[in-house]
Write a protein that holds these residues in place. Sequence first.
Motif, PDB file in Angstrom:
ATOM      1  N   MET A   1     -19.994  61.468  45.184  1.00  0.00           N
ATOM      2  CA  MET A   1     -21.245  61.474  45.909  1.00  0.00           C
ATOM      3  C   MET A   1     -21.767  62.907  45.948  1.00  0.00           C
ATOM      4  O   MET A   1     -21.071  63.821  46.347  1.00  0.00           O
ATOM      5  N   GLY A   2     -23.001  63.089  45.529  1.00  0.00           N
ATOM      6  CA  GLY A   2     -23.607  64.411  45.545  1.00  0.00           C
ATOM      7  C   GLY A   2     -24.535  64.590  46.728  1.00  0.00           C
ATOM      8  O   GLY A   2     -24.759  63.678  47.524  1.00  0.00           O
ATOM      9  N   ILE A   3     -25.103  65.760  46.831  1.00  0.00           N
ATOM     10  CA  ILE A   3     -25.954  66.093  47.971  1.00  0.00           C
ATOM     11  C   ILE A   3     -27.236  65.254  47.983  1.00  0.00           C
ATOM     12  O   ILE A   3     -27.817  65.009  49.036  1.00  0.00           O
TER      13      ILE A   3
ATOM     14  N   SER B   1     -26.930  57.400  51.350  1.00  0.00           N
ATOM     15  CA  SER B   1     -25.763  56.732  51.909  1.00  0.00           C
ATOM     16  C   SER B   1     -26.150  56.016  53.195  1.00  0.00           C
ATOM     17  O   SER B   1     -27.061  56.442  53.907  1.00  0.00           O
ATOM     18  N   ASP B   2     -25.446  54.935  53.488  1.00  0.00           N
ATOM     19  CA  ASP B   2     -25.650  54.216  54.744  1.00  0.00           C
ATOM     20  C   ASP B   2     -24.662  54.669  55.821  1.00  0.00           C
ATOM     21  O   ASP B   2     -24.638  54.111  56.903  1.00  0.00           O
ATOM     22  N   ILE B   3     -23.866  55.672  55.515  1.00  0.00           N
ATOM     23  CA  ILE B   3     -22.873  56.167  56.468  1.00  0.00           C
ATOM     24  C   ILE B   3     -23.586  56.914  57.589  1.00  0.00           C
ATOM     25  O   ILE B   3     -24.470  57.735  57.349  1.00  0.00           O
ATOM     26  N   THR B   4     -23.207  56.603  58.823  1.00  0.00           N
ATOM     27  CA  THR B   4     -23.745  57.344  59.958  1.00  0.00           C
ATOM     28  C   THR B   4     -22.647  58.230  60.515  1.00  0.00           C
ATOM     29  O   THR B   4     -21.457  57.912  60.431  1.00  0.00           O
TER      30      THR B   4
END
Length: 60
Positions: A1-3, A7-10
Amino acid sequence: MGINTESDITANLQIGPTTDGMVRIFVEAGDVEIPMDFEPEEALDIAEEIRAAALSITGE
């Protein structure tokens, strides 16, 4: 995963001084906790990088 990868991560982010004279950036995402301690000078450098990135987007 790059900058630039979405993403759906909170996550929760906390920033503050420690009793040892450091600046702590604390990230919590689900079951993962990441405490990162920086010398005050390093924290100022990080703050300037964040500011520069925001200004590059807003054009101010």
